[in-house]
Design a protein around this motif. Structure first.
Motif, PDB file in Angstrom:
ATOM      1  N   VAL A 138       0.894  -1.160   0.000  1.00 30.49           N
ATOM      2  CA  VAL A 138       0.000   0.000   0.000  1.00 30.49           C
ATOM      3  C   VAL A 138       0.930   1.207   0.000  1.00 30.49           C
ATOM      4  O   VAL A 138       1.365   1.673   1.048  1.00 30.49           O
ATOM      5  N   HIS A 139       1.281   1.641  -1.214  1.00 31.69           N
ATOM      6  CA  HIS A 139       2.341   2.642  -1.375  1.00 31.69           C
ATOM      7  C   HIS A 139       1.742   4.044  -1.415  1.00 31.69           C
ATOM      8  O   HIS A 139       0.972   4.371  -2.312  1.00 31.69           O
ATOM      9  N   PRO A 140       2.092   4.896  -0.443  1.00 32.56           N
ATOM     10  CA  PRO A 140       1.512   6.241  -0.419  1.00 32.56           C
ATOM     11  C   PRO A 140       2.286   7.195  -1.322  1.00 32.56           C
ATOM     12  O   PRO A 140       3.381   6.889  -1.786  1.00 32.56           O
ATOM     13  N   PRO A 143       3.398  13.441   1.577  1.00 35.94           N
ATOM     14  CA  PRO A 143       3.120  12.727   2.832  1.00 35.94           C
ATOM     15  C   PRO A 143       1.686  12.181   2.863  1.00 35.94           C
ATOM     16  O   PRO A 143       0.750  12.896   2.475  1.00 35.94           O
ATOM     17  N   PRO A 144       1.514  10.948   3.325  1.00 38.67           N
ATOM     18  CA  PRO A 144       0.197  10.303   3.229  1.00 38.67           C
ATOM     19  C   PRO A 144      -0.899  10.951   4.069  1.00 38.67           C
ATOM     20  O   PRO A 144      -2.067  10.711   3.794  1.00 38.67           O
ATOM     21  N   HIS A 145      -0.559  11.777   5.081  1.00 32.84           N
ATOM     22  CA  HIS A 145      -1.655  12.427   5.807  1.00 32.84           C
ATOM     23  C   HIS A 145      -2.253  13.577   4.993  1.00 32.84           C
ATOM     24  O   HIS A 145      -3.308  14.097   5.329  1.00 32.84           O
ATOM     25  N   ILE A 146      -1.569  13.953   3.884  1.00 31.42           N
ATOM     26  CA  ILE A 146      -2.082  15.005   2.997  1.00 31.42           C
ATOM     27  C   ILE A 146      -2.558  14.424   1.663  1.00 31.42           C
ATOM     28  O   ILE A 146      -3.643  14.740   1.200  1.00 31.42           O
ATOM     29  N   MET A 147      -1.718  13.628   1.023  1.00 28.11           N
ATOM     30  CA  MET A 147      -1.961  13.249  -0.369  1.00 28.11           C
ATOM     31  C   MET A 147      -2.940  12.074  -0.458  1.00 28.11           C
ATOM     32  O   MET A 147      -2.810  11.081   0.261  1.00 28.11           O
ATOM     33  N   PRO A 148      -3.887  12.150  -1.387  1.00 28.99           N
ATOM     34  CA  PRO A 148      -4.965  11.143  -1.430  1.00 28.99           C
ATOM     35  C   PRO A 148      -4.577   9.778  -2.011  1.00 28.99           C
ATOM     36  O   PRO A 148      -5.258   8.788  -1.752  1.00 28.99           O
ATOM     37  N   LEU A 149      -3.500   9.724  -2.798  1.00 37.16           N
ATOM     38  CA  LEU A 149      -3.218   8.484  -3.535  1.00 37.16           C
ATOM     39  C   LEU A 149      -2.642   7.369  -2.669  1.00 37.16           C
ATOM     40  O   LEU A 149      -1.740   7.603  -1.857  1.00 37.16           O
ATOM     41  N   LEU A 150      -3.143   6.144  -2.863  1.00 36.98           N
ATOM     42  CA  LEU A 150      -2.508   4.924  -2.369  1.00 36.98           C
ATOM     43  C   LEU A 150      -2.437   3.942  -3.523  1.00 36.98           C
ATOM     44  O   LEU A 150      -3.467   3.601  -4.111  1.00 36.98           O
TER      45      LEU A 150
END
Lengths: 312, 312
Positions: A138-140, A143-150
């Protein structure tokens, strides 16, 4: 995926990515009183480091509660009882293989096992596991707390049920989980970004444009355009009634000329010092807080527009 | 550039790009009562076509006045007295060479001469001109009434004064003119976008991801990120205190692996029909009005943030 009222998410590794995921999960947990996020990290003084570092990932939206955080002191304690186990540890195959073999012994059978790796496929990470069906990447996008893509990158062994539960988890949280169908080098987002980066390095290295001018070009053209419509949709629209085919009929030769003339720089070929020092001179220390705040504003506009589009 | 109270801009060619530029100029002229935009196009019934087509490029911001539009019926009439002459005609070298040689005979000596070409360098276009110092490429990112970028690509003969007056014109209108230092194939923006497009085609063609999933990946990662911070600034930030050098220290091997594995599709190699028809199925006719409206919202946020940054 139906969430239990006491959802337990375990994060292994409290580096930048791990803490950013922790902040994200916490901000989506706070209404579920019996739920919590457990963090496990082998560094000395992990607890004080984690509790001090976490708040910098909160941003301004709905600050989460530290009372929902548990710090685990053993891997077994961290994973037993968890519904989701997400690792963001060092990019080292041997470490990840040993980790998952150990996690498997203590985690509930139904727990979802996710790796944040940007490069080591689940099929390799799972080699020492008895049950390889539960693990996927599950590659973010940082930073994953901001960006929507996984990017969800299963191995050939990952079960369809695990994949669909994983997709559902992220979708329910307003994120954009995308299934990557093959375990390809670098997955999709980085391959695309690095293709553009390679040409960027070539153009700066050959004196066509400066680093800051190249960035301003992207910020005032492709960036905002692709935030609204990705490359295929954009060029399909650009081709008029004949779509993407019309686009290639019109300027296919220019496209091919650019491809033929594209730079082929490689890491270690000597462009590095000029490029690195120009970046340092122009940007110094980037204020990522400011960048993230503006990015959130754009993402809020885009989410609002998508919501409008759905209601139509 | 000091603007005369009676600024006269002449547009040659009333295709999509020409009319989009006309809409842009008109929306920045309307307060200058004696200023106007002259449009010259050789198609039959040019006048009624232009007056009917123009309003679709206005958008919602400050609709311009058709009373500021003049339709010219001869090239000589179009360019004599003009301060700026901007051509957006067919992408054909012979046509452009003949055009500029003719324009030169009738235009004021101080008029700025701009070509919107996406591929034919000013040095080739100017070959039949007596004075080659006044012509440069001013390449927009489509559509120019929305997108802020203008790539300024002078020939080796273009005078520094012409370049700086051109930069100043666009800057005063809140646009982002970027000087490209060499007449390179495809200029900068398209080379970058096409590098990413090539990898996109490869990934869809090889079954890694669908067209719509690839677009959603870009829309939820690079798009919004690069709208705020271009690739160099982003990766410089991503490398922590060591900047871009730190980024390459950390994942330079993954970057190189992606470059080594990158797709090398070419136009005409057979991927076209699958890709074109998938794009048609997914997107049909794209609503560019909707896309442009959302893009304007993002650009307004970005402009507001830049203004804030300047006032700090």
């Amino acid at each position: 995926m139906e969430h239990p009222p006491d959802l337990k998410i375990t994060l292994i590794g409290a580096g930048t990515i791990g803490l950013s995921f922790a902040a994200f999960h916490l901000s989506h947990l706070s209404h579920l009183s019996a739920s919590h996020v457990t963090i496990y990290d082998t560094r000395p003084n992990a607890e004080s480091y984690i509790l001090e570092s976490l708040p910098q990932f909160y941003g301004t939206h709905s600050p989460p509660l530290l009372s929902n955080v548990r710090i685990a002191t053993t891997l077994e304690g961290a994973v037993s009882g968890a519904h989701i186990i997400q690792e963001s540890g060092p990019e080292n195959l041997a470490i990840k293989q040993a980790l998952w073999a150990e996690v498997e012994k203590h985690a509930p059978e139904t727990a979802l096992l996710w790796s944040s790796t940007s490069g080591i496929p689940a099929s390799l990470q799972a080699q020492d596991m008895t049950d390889k069906t539960r693990l996927l990447v599950v590659h973010p996008y940082n930073p994953p707390h901001i960006m929507p893509l996984l990017e969800l990158v299963p191995s050939p062994d990952t079960s369809p049920n695990v994949i669909s539960r994983t997709e559902e988890f992220w979708r329910q949280r307003g994120r954009v989980p995308i299934l990557v169908k093959k375990e390809i080098t670098g997955f999709v987002a980085n391959r695309l970004a690095f293709a553009l980066l390679r040409e960027s390095i070539h153009l700066v290295d050959s004196g066509v444009v400066s680093i800051s001018d190249l960035d301003r070009i992207v910020e005032s053209s492709m960036g905002p355009r692709w935030a609204v419509a990705g490359p295929f949709k954009s060029y399909h629209a650009g081709g008029g009634p004949a779509g993407l085919e019309g686009f290639f009929n019109n300027i296919g030769q220019t496209v091919q000329d650019c491809w033929d003339d594209a730079g082929k720089v490689n890491v270690g070929e000597g462009w590095e010092q000029k490029i690195f020092s120009e970046a340092r001179e122009v940007y110094g220390a980037v204020d990522t807080g400011e960048r993230d705040r503006i990015t959130r504003r754009l993402l809020d506009v885009l989410a609002e527009e998508r919501e409008k589009g759905r209601r139509k």
